[in-house]
Design an enzyme around this catalytic site. Structure first.
Site, mmCIF file in Angstrom:
data_model
loop_
_atom_site.group_PDB
_atom_site.id
_atom_site.type_symbol
_atom_site.label_atom_id
_atom_site.label_comp_id
_atom_site.label_asym_id
_atom_site.label_seq_id
_atom_site.Cartn_x
_atom_site.Cartn_y
_atom_site.Cartn_z
ATOM 1 N N CYS B 166 0.800 -1.229 0.000
ATOM 2 C CA CYS B 166 0.000 0.000 0.000
ATOM 3 C C CYS B 166 0.832 1.278 0.000
ATOM 4 O O CYS B 166 0.300 2.368 -0.203
ATOM 5 C CB CYS B 166 -0.930 -0.008 1.207
ATOM 6 S SG CYS B 166 -1.693 -1.604 1.472
ATOM 7 N N HIS B 305 -3.374 7.504 6.002
ATOM 8 C CA HIS B 305 -3.503 6.229 5.289
ATOM 9 C C HIS B 305 -4.963 5.792 5.407
ATOM 10 O O HIS B 305 -5.569 5.414 4.426
ATOM 11 C CB HIS B 305 -2.543 5.195 5.875
ATOM 12 C CG HIS B 305 -2.499 3.943 5.082
ATOM 13 N ND1 HIS B 305 -2.214 3.939 3.731
ATOM 14 C CD2 HIS B 305 -2.733 2.641 5.412
ATOM 15 C CE1 HIS B 305 -2.265 2.694 3.279
ATOM 16 N NE2 HIS B 305 -2.582 1.893 4.270
ATOM 17 N N GLU B 316 -2.890 4.468 13.556
ATOM 18 C CA GLU B 316 -2.445 5.705 12.911
ATOM 19 C C GLU B 316 -2.774 6.921 13.784
ATOM 20 O O GLU B 316 -1.956 7.836 13.925
ATOM 21 C CB GLU B 316 -3.076 5.853 11.518
ATOM 22 C CG GLU B 316 -2.491 7.030 10.736
ATOM 23 C CD GLU B 316 -2.924 7.053 9.278
ATOM 24 O OE1 GLU B 316 -3.826 6.295 8.894
ATOM 25 O OE2 GLU B 316 -2.345 7.863 8.523
ATOM 26 N N LYS B 337 -9.735 7.885 1.461
ATOM 27 C CA LYS B 337 -10.118 6.522 1.058
ATOM 28 C C LYS B 337 -11.614 6.286 1.302
ATOM 29 O O LYS B 337 -12.205 5.378 0.709
ATOM 30 C CB LYS B 337 -9.305 5.474 1.830
ATOM 31 C CG LYS B 337 -7.862 5.321 1.324
ATOM 32 C CD LYS B 337 -7.177 4.127 1.957
ATOM 33 C CE LYS B 337 -5.750 3.937 1.456
ATOM 34 N NZ LYS B 337 -4.799 4.908 2.024
ATOM 35 N N HIS B 342 -9.339 2.034 -1.576
ATOM 36 C CA HIS B 342 -7.913 1.803 -1.378
ATOM 37 C C HIS B 342 -7.282 1.367 -2.706
ATOM 38 O O HIS B 342 -7.511 0.252 -3.164
ATOM 39 C CB HIS B 342 -7.708 0.729 -0.309
ATOM 40 C CG HIS B 342 -6.306 0.667 0.214
ATOM 41 N ND1 HIS B 342 -5.222 1.111 -0.522
ATOM 42 C CD2 HIS B 342 -5.797 0.219 1.395
ATOM 43 C CE1 HIS B 342 -4.110 0.931 0.180
ATOM 44 N NE2 HIS B 342 -4.439 0.394 1.347
ATOM 45 N N PHE B 402 0.865 -3.421 4.363
ATOM 46 C CA PHE B 402 1.136 -4.820 4.687
ATOM 47 C C PHE B 402 2.589 -5.085 4.321
ATOM 48 O O PHE B 402 3.061 -4.652 3.263
ATOM 49 C CB PHE B 402 0.241 -5.749 3.866
ATOM 50 C CG PHE B 402 -1.156 -5.891 4.401
ATOM 51 C CD1 PHE B 402 -1.568 -5.239 5.541
ATOM 52 C CD2 PHE B 402 -2.066 -6.702 3.743
ATOM 53 C CE1 PHE B 402 -2.851 -5.384 6.034
ATOM 54 C CE2 PHE B 402 -3.362 -6.853 4.218
ATOM 55 C CZ PHE B 402 -3.751 -6.195 5.361
#
Lengths: 91, 415
Positions: B166, B305, B316, B337, B342, B402
């Protein structure tokens, strides 16, 4: 244009017409501009495009083109090769 | 990026293919209006999915390329090539023979040519055919898109592909900026592309149990970052590209400058492949602040994010509080997002573009669908409606991934 099941023994002219259609479709060009003596390079095909054309021809005509026979210049060369392999590989 | 011996790096071109539109004008209008690009997945295999929603880009390659050109490119590469062409146009950049060796492409993508690899497997395993198409390798390899871009623009400078899930395209932009800063090149195309809305890939994501459930009242409201009733993330597709150049190169040619890249930081969560960590995310943000030589209290807006998973949102938020202390409650954070889903390998680049648009338009894009805030997430997330901020001098965009690679970019408004 997926398979030549209707015609087991296509003439050289029929093979040539089929290949010309494949080239026209792939390269997005007018089929009328494609002549048997046209080189693949003149038609805009690079080496990868040629592999792709052979791949489609193999699927359509139910043949297997050996790696050492892909050195071809004109559309006529491809047609001749395809016709020879149809006869050889039917045996 | 303030050392006087280094080149300052500015953004002079922007382009997107996104669930919120394929032009900067459409993206601007939609992202500040709080429009959702999340819909029922428009594909024949949708009925076989548990998760039937996605943020698709309305992109038809035939609108932009000849059949011969696009038939040799995976959807990922088609979108990336298109945004590269549009970004160069947007920058009014003429790529002269002299510039070609001084210009390159850094691209981020998570899964590369997903469509092509899956089509190959369908031929082999489902249709029972014995051979794959000759272009399968060349269409599915992760660096196919960057290679297509380099060929299109005849770039002979660096050509690299970053695949850090990502954060891929945020890393690509940051690393490209470093190349310019240290004088290796004058201009870079940098961005990301992702097209992974295939049956197999969505099934794989379903198995991770991170995908959002469809909102029963409004499909567009299915992604709810920082909300107590969040159910997960929504997969998206698209591409975003920026033209980066040295300030000297940009001013010499009289380019319009959108923003300056003030800093870039990257760090790694080292303890788990999926679980984010406050320590890793804090290290990422701190690295960007150090790179920009800025104190934390200068950052006014963070494009988070913000995936809409419980773990991401709380981690976060805590990382932001950890780094910014009491200033965390003064700055604003939003997750776009919630609108565009995403985009995985393209997410960082799209969100970088949106962050620059926030600076250009003096307003902050909202986190939509934030009706029931999670008590664990207590910052200003710009809920539901865009917020005006006339002097948005410094803004940050965060990307976490990830695999652990985090990337933060800091943008300075260019006056």
């Amino acid at each position: 244009m997926t398979s030549a099941t209707d015609n087991q023994n296509p003439s050289l002219d029929e093979i040539s017409q089929t290949l010309a259609k494949m080239v026209a479709d792939k390269m997005d060009i007018d089929i009328a501009t494609i002549k048997p003596e046209s080189t693949l390079e003149e038609l805009g095909l690079d080496s990868l495009d040629t592999f792709d054309l052979i791949f489609n021809a193999e699927d359509y005509f139910h043949i297997k083109v050996p790696n050492d026979q892909v050195n071809i210049s004109t559309l006529q060369d491809v047609s001749t090769l395809v016709q020879r392999l149809i006869i050889e590989q039917k045996k | 990026m303030t050392d006087s011996s280094h080149q300052r790096v500015v953004i002079t071109g922007l382009s997107v293919v996104s669930p919120l539109g394929n032009t900067i004008a459409d993206l601007t209008q939609n992202v500040f209006a709080g429009v959702s690009g999340i819909k029922r997945l428009d594909t024949p295999f949708a009925d076989q999915l548990d998760c039937k929603i996605a943020a698709q880009a309305q992109f038809n390659p035939a609108d932009h390329f000849s059949k011969h050109a696009y038939s040799m490119l995976d959807r990922t590469s088609q979108m990336a090539l298109h945004t590269s062409i549009e970004a160069v146009k947007d920058a009014n950049l003429v790529i002269s023979d002299a510039l070609k060796p001084r210009m390159g492409i850094y691209l981020g993508t998570g899964m590369g040519g997903s469509h092509s690899i899956e089509e190959g497997y369908v031929r082999l395993y489902k249709e029972g055919l014995s051979r794959l198409k000759p272009f399968t390798v060349l269409m599915s390899m992760n660096n196919a898109a960057a290679s297509a871009i380099a060929s299109e623009h005849q770039l002979t400078g660096p050509n690299q592909t970053f695949s850090t899930a990502c954060s891929s395209s945020a890393v690509a932009i940051g690393e490209a900026a470093r190349l310019i800063r240290h004088g290796y090149v004058d201009v870079m195309l940098a961005g990301g592309a992702e097209a992974l809305l295939t049956f197999g890939t969505i099934k794989a994501w379903e198995a991770l149990r991170t995908l959002a459930e469809e909102d029963s009242n409004a499909t567009g409201a299915s992604c709810k970052p920082f909300s107590a009733d969040r159910t997960g993330m929504v997969l998206g597709e698209g591409s975003a590209m920026v033209v980066l150049e040295s300030l000297a190169h940009a001013t010499t040619r009289g380019a319009t400058i959108y923003a300056e890249i003030a800093g870039y930081g990257t760090a790694n969560d080292s303890d788990h492949i999926t679980q984010p960590s406050v320590i890793g995310q804090s290290a990422t943000i701190l690295a960007a602040l150090k790179d920009a030589d800025l104190p934390p209290n200068t950052i006014q807006y963070i494009n988070a994010h913000g995936t809409g998973t419980l773990l991401n949102d709380t981690t976060e938020s805590n990382a932001i509080k950890n780094v910014f202390g009491s200033h965390a409650y003064d700055l604003s954070v939003s997750s776009t997002k919630s609108m565009h889903g995403h985009l995985m390998g393209a997410a960082g680049a799209l969100e970088a573009v949106i962050t620059v648009l926030a600076q250009r338009n003096n307003q902050l894009p909202p986190t939509i669908n934030l009706v029931n805030p999670d008590p664990e997430c207590d910052l200003d997330y710009v809920p539901n409606v865009a917020k005006s901020l006339p002097k948005l001098e410094y803004a940050m965009s965060n990307s976490f991934a990830f695999g652990g690679t985090g990337a933060s970019l800091i943008f300075r408004k260019f006056n």
